[in-house]
Design a protein around this motif. Structure first.
Motif, PDB file in Angstrom:
ATOM      1  N   UNK A   1      50.658   7.084  79.764  1.00 57.14           N
ATOM      2  CA  UNK A   1      50.470   6.566  78.408  1.00 57.14           C
ATOM      3  C   UNK A   1      49.034   6.103  78.162  1.00 57.14           C
ATOM      4  N   UNK A   2      48.405   5.566  79.210  1.00 58.43           N
ATOM      5  CA  UNK A   2      47.015   5.119  79.075  1.00 58.43           C
ATOM      6  C   UNK A   2      46.112   6.265  78.637  1.00 58.43           C
ATOM      7  N   UNK A   3      46.371   7.433  79.171  1.00 65.30           N
ATOM      8  CA  UNK A   3      45.589   8.629  78.811  1.00 65.30           C
ATOM      9  C   UNK A   3      45.535   8.840  77.307  1.00 65.30           C
ATOM     10  N   UNK A   4      46.633   8.496  76.626  1.00 68.48           N
ATOM     11  CA  UNK A   4      46.687   8.679  75.176  1.00 68.48           C
ATOM     12  C   UNK A   4      46.280   7.415  74.442  1.00 68.48           C
ATOM     13  N   UNK A   5      45.859   6.392  75.181  1.00 71.99           N
ATOM     14  CA  UNK A   5      45.410   5.164  74.542  1.00 71.99           C
ATOM     15  C   UNK A   5      46.523   4.181  74.232  1.00 71.99           C
ATOM     16  N   UNK A   6      47.710   4.412  74.767  1.00 70.81           N
ATOM     17  CA  UNK A   6      48.814   3.487  74.505  1.00 70.81           C
ATOM     18  C   UNK A   6      49.053   2.568  75.706  1.00 70.81           C
ATOM     19  N   UNK A   7      48.649   1.302  75.572  1.00 72.26           N
ATOM     20  CA  UNK A   7      48.942   0.323  76.621  1.00 72.26           C
ATOM     21  C   UNK A   7      49.869  -0.757  76.082  1.00 72.26           C
ATOM     22  N   UNK A   8      50.282  -0.595  74.824  1.00 74.55           N
ATOM     23  CA  UNK A   8      51.166  -1.573  74.174  1.00 74.55           C
ATOM     24  C   UNK A   8      52.620  -1.154  74.390  1.00 74.55           C
ATOM     25  N   UNK A   9      53.098  -1.332  75.621  1.00 77.91           N
ATOM     26  CA  UNK A   9      54.468  -0.916  75.960  1.00 77.91           C
ATOM     27  C   UNK A   9      55.149  -2.012  76.777  1.00 77.91           C
ATOM     28  N   UNK A  10      56.210  -2.595  76.222  1.00 83.42           N
ATOM     29  CA  UNK A  10      56.948  -3.643  76.932  1.00 83.42           C
ATOM     30  C   UNK A  10      57.840  -3.062  78.019  1.00 83.42           C
ATOM     31  N   UNK A  11      58.408  -3.956  78.837  1.00 86.64           N
ATOM     32  CA  UNK A  11      59.410  -3.542  79.820  1.00 86.64           C
ATOM     33  C   UNK A  11      58.862  -3.425  81.225  1.00 86.64           C
ATOM     34  N   UNK A  12      59.718  -3.742  82.229  1.00 92.56           N
ATOM     35  CA  UNK A  12      59.368  -3.539  83.636  1.00 92.56           C
ATOM     36  C   UNK A  12      60.568  -2.896  84.358  1.00 92.56           C
ATOM     37  N   UNK A  13      60.695  -3.134  85.669  1.00 94.01           N
ATOM     38  CA  UNK A  13      61.792  -2.519  86.423  1.00 94.01           C
ATOM     39  C   UNK A  13      63.017  -3.441  86.502  1.00 94.01           C
ATOM     40  N   UNK A  14      64.185  -2.834  86.599  1.00 92.58           N
ATOM     41  CA  UNK A  14      65.426  -3.577  86.831  1.00 92.58           C
ATOM     42  C   UNK A  14      66.023  -3.110  88.150  1.00 92.58           C
ATOM     43  N   UNK A  15      66.408  -4.065  88.991  1.00 92.96           N
ATOM     44  CA  UNK A  15      66.973  -3.685  90.286  1.00 92.96           C
ATOM     45  C   UNK A  15      68.268  -4.409  90.593  1.00 92.96           C
ATOM     46  N   UNK A  16      69.327  -3.705  90.769  1.00 92.67           N
ATOM     47  CA  UNK A  16      70.509  -4.147  91.516  1.00 92.67           C
ATOM     48  C   UNK A  16      71.316  -2.917  91.904  1.00 92.67           C
TER      49      UNK A  16
ATOM     50  N   UNK B   1      52.071   7.743  72.066  1.00 94.37           N
ATOM     51  CA  UNK B   1      51.849   6.541  71.253  1.00 94.37           C
ATOM     52  C   UNK B   1      53.149   6.032  70.633  1.00 94.37           C
ATOM     53  N   UNK B   2      54.148   6.898  70.553  1.00 95.66           N
ATOM     54  CA  UNK B   2      55.412   6.567  69.898  1.00 95.66           C
ATOM     55  C   UNK B   2      56.376   5.796  70.799  1.00 95.66           C
ATOM     56  N   UNK B   3      55.969   5.546  72.056  1.00101.47           N
ATOM     57  CA  UNK B   3      56.839   4.790  72.968  1.00101.47           C
ATOM     58  C   UNK B   3      56.438   3.309  72.919  1.00101.47           C
ATOM     59  N   UNK B   4      57.392   2.432  72.609  1.00103.12           N
ATOM     60  CA  UNK B   4      57.095   1.002  72.495  1.00103.12           C
ATOM     61  C   UNK B   4      57.712   0.179  73.617  1.00103.12           C
ATOM     62  N   UNK B   5      58.613   0.778  74.357  1.00101.24           N
ATOM     63  CA  UNK B   5      59.243   0.071  75.481  1.00101.24           C
ATOM     64  C   UNK B   5      59.594   1.077  76.566  1.00101.24           C
ATOM     65  N   UNK B   6      59.274   0.717  77.796  1.00102.06           N
ATOM     66  CA  UNK B   6      59.577   1.603  78.923  1.00102.06           C
ATOM     67  C   UNK B   6      60.237   0.770  80.003  1.00102.06           C
ATOM     68  N   UNK B   7      61.457   1.149  80.348  1.00106.33           N
ATOM     69  CA  UNK B   7      62.238   0.392  81.334  1.00106.33           C
ATOM     70  C   UNK B   7      62.626   1.324  82.470  1.00106.33           C
TER      71      UNK B   7
END
Ligand code: ACO
Length: 448
Positions: free
Chosen positions: A99-114, A72-78
């Motif tokens: 994270x869904x398992x713990x009920x946390x779906x409020x996490x910003x960020x997606x993938x970065x590619x180069x 639940x303590x993670x707010x951004x995942x990149x």
């Protein structure tokens, strides 16, 4: 928030590996070409049960568990990666299962590619978020995950595979000197992946080396300029305790540090010692283009910089030499090697980092170290990463098995409707692995 940076780290690389010496014999190249010529010892690779998603699931769950972090303590995942499994669905969304398992779906960020730069872009995104007004007080989490494989030929020994997770927040033991960043970005065809039906890149090996070194020069020059503007005195190699490079193979790291040494000499001859001044004097008249082509200069640089390389670079070379190029994870695996060797003696030190991704994008930036309380202290990070044990417990396979695995993966790339082999006894407990891909290309993973 002050001193934003890396609070915690963990690393995972597949336990299956092939030695470079055995590969030299198998490929029929001259003895020493991969071990001395490229400077590599060993190469980890994914078998059919592992991929960038399984490796990142493994490293993320391990980090949360070992540092006792509530999901639940993670707010951004990149995520940074250049290994494309799906052209739309991000690797980050696969990680959301944890994270869904713990009920946390409020996490910003997606993938970065180069290419190999995605990890650095992901890290900067997280740091910038923590430093911004939209920060909600929770941690950022960065994952670098890649499997580097090449078609048969001279690039094949420069593969590798790993995933790294880094927890980002304020009051970090490893914090950014935010004002010290020099970037160089331009358009080049040195290494790219235009063939969407293949996992292998198209690579112009020689051009990629030159692009890397040109980007290094440009970033170093900007980094020095910014340092001088800030500190009111010029920067030279003596101002940093360590230098960590993106490491496709160790020889390029040796050349790169030699190149920084040459830069210092050109900027002010008194930055280098007497012997170096004499050795490098004949090369001052070279144009910058000529300087990238001169093998004599390259050798001279490496030779005069060797005694400093041994102190300021060597400690970061362990994992890249043992595991190979880990693309986005490579720079941070080199950094993990430095932590492994130097531990809490790093407190108060500065380290300069150089990130490079073909195509091309590059940034030079720096970290400082400070003493922090458990669990985010340097010595705990070293204990958690457990690098020596992980290297020791690997399963060395013959080159024939490595080549056979790559053949299987060529067929599996972009395929559907298959189950993977049942034998994964060699996977350490806690490792995620691919069990099947169904008729809708949906991927299923289990945890050992
Ligand atoms: N003993 C000792 N050294 C040897 C031997 C031997 N028997 N044989 C060759 N060498 C040396 C060569 O002298 C050369 O060293 P040098 O550069 O110091 O002169 C080195 O081994 C490499 O040999 P080359 O023939 O120059 O190069 P090769 O054709 O094997 O290709 C390359 C090497 C270009 C790195 C290739 O592996 C490649 O394309 N890799 C992928 C691209 C890459 O990693 N680029 C880096 C930046 S981009 C990125 O990160 C993906």
């Amino acid at each position: 928030p002050t001193n934003v940076g890396i609070l915690a780290m963990d690393i995972y690389f597949p336990s299956t590996c092939v030695t470079q010496e055995a590969l030299e014999g198998h490929d029929g190249v001259s003895k020493g070409k991969y071990t001395v010529g490229l400077g590599q010892d060993c190469m980890s690779f994914c078998t059919e049960v592992e991929d960038v998603i399984s490796m990142s699931l493994t490293v993320v769950t391990s980090l949360l568990e070992k540092y006792n972090i509530d999901p639940m303590q993670i707010g951004r995942l990149e995520v940074g990666s250049e290994t494309v499994i799906d052209k739309s669905k991000s690797i980050k969304t696969f990680l959301m299962q944890v994270f869904e398992e713990s009920g946390n779906t409020d996490i910003e960020g997606v993938d970065s590619t180069n290419a190999c730069y995605g990890g650095t872009a992901a890290l900067f995104n997280c740091v910038n978020w923590v430093e911004s007004c939209s920060w909600d007080g929770r941690y950022g989490l960065v994952v670098c995950t890649d499997s580097a494989v090449y078609a048969e030929g001279p690039a094949r020994p420069t593969g590798g595979a790993a995933a790294i997770a880094m927890l980002v927040g304020p009051h970090a033991p490893i914090y950014f000197e935010s004002k010290l960043r020099g970037s160089h970005m331009s358009h080049a065809y040195d290494f790219y992946k235009p063939n969407l039906a293949s996992e292998y890149p198209v690579v112009d090996g020689k051009l990629s080396q030159t692009c890397y070194l040109m980007a290094l020069d440009s970033c170093y020059s900007l980094f020095c300029e910014k340092f001088e503007r800030l500190e009111g005195r010029p920067f030279s190699i003596s101002d940093s305790d360590y230098f960590v490079f993106h490491s496709p193979y160790n020889k390029l790291v040796q050349k790169s540090f030699g190149r920084l040494y040459f830069n210092d000499f050109l900027r002010n001859p008194s930055f280098v010692d007497e012997v170096a001044r004499e050795t490098l004097a004949p090369y001052t008249s070279l144009s910058s283009d000529e300087s990238y082509q001169s093998r004599d200069l390259e050798k001279a640089n490496q030779q005069v910089a060797k005694h400093v390389y041994d102190v300021k670079v060597q400690p970061s070379t362990l994992i890249p030499k043992q595991v190979g190029n880990m693309y986005t994870a490579s720079l941070y695996a080199a950094f993990a090697s430095l932590l492994h060797y130097k531990n809490s003696s790093l407190v108060g030190n500065r380290v300069v980092m150089f990130s490079y991704g073909s195509g091309l994008t590059a940034t030079m930036f720096s970290f400082r170290f400070q003493e922090i309380q458990h669990p985010f202290n340097l010595s705990n990070i070293v204990t958690v990463m457990n690098v020596s044990e992980k290297l020791k417990q690997r399963l060395e396979l013959p080159p024939e098995k490595f080549v056979e695995t790559l053949k299987i993966m060529e067929h599996r790339y972009g395929a559907k409707d298959f189950v993977t082999g049942k034998n994964c006894s060699y996977l350490p407990p806690g490792t995620f692995y691919l069990t099947k891909v169904d008729s809708m290309y949906r991927r299923y993973y289990s945890k050992k």
